[in-house]
Write a protein that holds these residues in place. Structure first.
Motif, PDB file in Angstrom:
ATOM      1  N   GLU A 529     -57.720  42.414  64.264  1.00  0.00           N
ATOM      2  CA  GLU A 529     -58.306  41.113  64.560  1.00  0.00           C
ATOM      3  C   GLU A 529     -57.584  40.060  63.735  1.00  0.00           C
ATOM      4  O   GLU A 529     -56.983  40.365  62.700  1.00  0.00           O
ATOM      5  CB  GLU A 529     -59.803  41.103  64.224  1.00  0.00           C
ATOM      6  CG  GLU A 529     -60.111  41.371  62.749  1.00  0.00           C
ATOM      7  CD  GLU A 529     -61.597  41.355  62.452  1.00  0.00           C
ATOM      8  OE1 GLU A 529     -62.364  41.315  63.426  1.00  0.00           O
ATOM      9  OE2 GLU A 529     -61.965  41.374  61.261  1.00  0.00           O
ATOM     10  N   ARG A 531     -58.045  35.937  62.218  1.00  0.00           N
ATOM     11  CA  ARG A 531     -58.999  34.858  61.955  1.00  0.00           C
ATOM     12  C   ARG A 531     -58.238  33.667  61.378  1.00  0.00           C
ATOM     13  O   ARG A 531     -57.304  33.831  60.581  1.00  0.00           O
ATOM     14  CB  ARG A 531     -60.058  35.329  60.970  1.00  0.00           C
ATOM     15  CG  ARG A 531     -61.180  34.322  60.755  1.00  0.00           C
ATOM     16  CD  ARG A 531     -62.257  34.874  59.836  1.00  0.00           C
ATOM     17  NE  ARG A 531     -61.789  35.008  58.474  1.00  0.00           N
ATOM     18  CZ  ARG A 531     -61.493  36.144  57.895  1.00  0.00           C
ATOM     19  NH1 ARG A 531     -61.590  37.275  58.575  1.00  0.00           N
ATOM     20  NH2 ARG A 531     -61.071  36.184  56.631  1.00  0.00           N
ATOM     21  N   GLU A 533     -58.445  29.835  59.447  1.00  0.00           N
ATOM     22  CA  GLU A 533     -59.157  28.829  58.665  1.00  0.00           C
ATOM     23  C   GLU A 533     -58.180  27.693  58.382  1.00  0.00           C
ATOM     24  O   GLU A 533     -57.035  27.946  57.993  1.00  0.00           O
ATOM     25  CB  GLU A 533     -59.682  29.413  57.359  1.00  0.00           C
ATOM     26  CG  GLU A 533     -60.691  30.538  57.557  1.00  0.00           C
ATOM     27  CD  GLU A 533     -61.128  31.135  56.236  1.00  0.00           C
ATOM     28  OE1 GLU A 533     -60.646  30.648  55.186  1.00  0.00           O
ATOM     29  OE2 GLU A 533     -61.933  32.082  56.241  1.00  0.00           O
TER      30      GLU A 533
END
Length: 562
Positions: A529, A531, A533
């Motif tokens: 996965e 992610r 930010e």
């Protein structure tokens, strides 16, 4: 037999005797430790005081001796004042001879009643600054004078021999005083313990007789009897409650047994009934689970088709523009070609018309080539995404070696701008990894960061772009963190950056497939996965944190999965 008698004698000791022995022993041990420590500290402090006093005297004599001639009467006079110090037994002033570097005694002092001390010049270097010699302390301090070139030179030494009899006397006085106080404390403690144990024993015997009388009289109201110590009041109440509880429990024992039998029979009946009900419910749940799995499979197929439809629509949309532009250019070129051929057949074709046709043809062909190349690039990207899973097998690698090698190769191959700085950090572990896919992922992220992240000011100045790549592991995954201090991602694009054809530089020819490919490789090929930010850079607020962090977690079980 002797061992058995000792063990029996040990077990026959009363609690009061054991308490007395324990308290007395602990106090004795603590006091002995206290006397030993304080004696040691006192002796050490007295030694330190003697050393400091001797060093101060030697330093004062050395300062005065630096201003006089060490071979005349003034040097002898410097030592006469030592008679005021009872601890100083001997003192020597040593000076270097005029014709050699040998130390000679220039002046000496001996405590009245003591024989003269021989020269200690051979031991001067071994003593500095002081040493203990039996029950005596020897102190040496150099005599130094200043030269014209701001340097100092040693012209001699001050030697003192000091008696440590004062330290011994202080040590003995402290020891005698401490042992006297220790004996007095032990006597006081013994008397206090005897009185306390006698008081406890009297109250214990009184309370024991009180309980025995209550048992003989078969009464529970022992709290109305003669008074006893407050320490036994709570125990007396608990014994009374214990007797009451025993009477009640004996009375209801048979009743409880009957209730238990009835409850068991009732529970057996209810258990059989609930077993039948659970069997029926379990059958219904099995059927519902089967239906749910069938629905999930249909839903999954529908989601896959919907995703495929969105991807095909996006590809069609991206290919429509270059192919449509190419078709328009070709149509126009065909129309101009027909006009030129007609003029040629009528033999009225001019050189200017033919040159204009060639210019327009070159422009149209160049436009067609660029758009066809763009379409080919799109097709190549999707082919590349499909090929990785068949060509890249997991390899056993050292994570820091792989990451550092990759970073150095990317620095050389990508021809990085001067404002870009890359650093790599990795745990020292051995892992299984699809290296080709990871290399393409990191290359794509680096290209994307260099293209979109730099902070450019109105005067075309570019802020330094720092890119940090970190690789760590935990129990189940390999974690790659790609961090930069660039301008960040706009909030309107942050939630869509992994979708195909999403870009902020479409006017500059960006296709918007970079992070889409990265997301596809991570989730489909690496079973992981990703992610994101990001904090947006604000002009004029440089102190505020800004930049983008992409965290990739990939499975450590790729070898087993394949």
């Amino acid at each position: 037999m002797q061992r058995t008698d000792k063990q029996h004698a040990k077990e026959s000791l009363s609690l009061s005797s054991r308490l007395f022995t324990l308290v007395f022993g602990l106090v004795t041990l603590m006091m002995l430790l206290y006397i030993a420590l304080t004696t040691l500290l006192t002796s050490n402090n007295e030694r330190i005081r003697i050393i400091q006093q001797a060093e101060v005297v030697a330093q004062q004599i050395a300062l005065k001796a630096a201003g006089v001639q060490l071979d005349d009467d003034e040097a002898v006079a410097l030592l006469q004042g030592l008679a005021a110090y009872d601890a100083i037994q001997h003192a020597h002033l040593y000076a270097y001879s005029r014709n050699s570097s040998v130390l000679e005694v220039a002046a000496s002092y001996n405590q009245p009643g003591r024989a003269a001390l021989p020269s200690q010049s051979a031991q001067i270097n071994d003593i500095q600054p002081y040493r203990f010699f039996g029950e005596q302390l020897e102190v040496v301090h150099p005599i130094q004078v200043s030269r014209m070139n701001n340097t100092t030179a040693t012209i001699g030494y001050v030697y003192l021999r000091v008696s440590l009899e004062g330290v011994t006397a202080t040590y003995q006085r402290h020891l005698v005083t401490s042992f006297g106080g220790f004996v007095l404390l032990l006597v006081t403690l013994a008397v206090a313990l005897k009185l306390f144990l006698s008081y406890v024993q009297q109250n214990t015997q009184r309370f024991s007789r009180l309980i025995s009388q209550a048992i003989l009289d078969d009464q529970l109201d022992i709290h109305k009897s003669q008074p006893i110590a407050d320490e036994f009041f709570e125990l007396r109440l608990q014994i009374r409650r214990l007797l009451e509880k025993f009477r009640h429990e004996k009375r209801y024992a048979a009743h409880s047994a009957n209730q238990a039998r009835d409850a068991y029979e009732k529970l057996e009946t209810e258990s059989q009934q609930r077993t039948n009900n659970l069997r029926e419910v379990n059958q219904k749940l099995t059927e519902a689970l089967t239906q749910l799995h069938a629905y999930q499979r249909r839903r999954l197929e529908q989601d896959k088709l919907a995703s495929l439809g969105d991807l095909v629509a996006g590809i069609a949309h991206e290919l429509n523009t270059p192919l449509g532009t190419s078709l328009t250019a070709i149509t126009r070129l065909q129309h101009e070609q027909a006009s030129i051929m007609a003029a040629h057949q009528e033999k009225n074709l001019t050189a200017a018309q033919f040159q204009e046709f060639l210019d327009h043809g070159e422009e149209m062909l160049s436009l067609c080539y660029r758009n066809v190349q763009r379409s080919t690039e799109l097709v190549r990207h999707f082919q590349q995404m499909a090929m990785f899973n068949r060509t890249d097998a997991p390899k056993k690698i050292a994570l820091p070696v792989f990451l550092n090698t990759l970073c150095e190769r990317l620095k050389d191959e990508l021809n990085l701008p001067d404002f870009v700085h890359i650093s790599c950090h990795a745990d020292d572990v051995i892992v299984h990894m699809r290296t080709i896919i990871v290399e393409h992922i990191l290359t794509e992220l680096l290209d994307n960061t260099i293209a979109h992240a730099p902070i450019r000011h109105a005067n075309n100045d570019v802020e330094p772009l720092k890119i940090e790549l970190t690789a760590t592991t935990d129990e189940h995954a390999i974690i790659l963190v790609f961090r930069d201090n660039g301008k960040g991602i706009e909030p309107r694009l942050k939630n869509k950056i992994f979708e195909p054809f999403v870009t902020s530089n479409r006017m500059e020819g960006d296709q918007g497939l970079g992070l889409f490919r990265v997301h596809s490789w991570v989730t489909n090929l690496l079973l992981g996965e990703i992610r994101c930010e990001s904090d947006v850079y604000i002009e004029g607020d440089e102190n505020k944190a800004h930049g983008t962090t992409l965290t990739i977690r990939m499975s450590k079980d790729l070898e087993n999965d394949d």
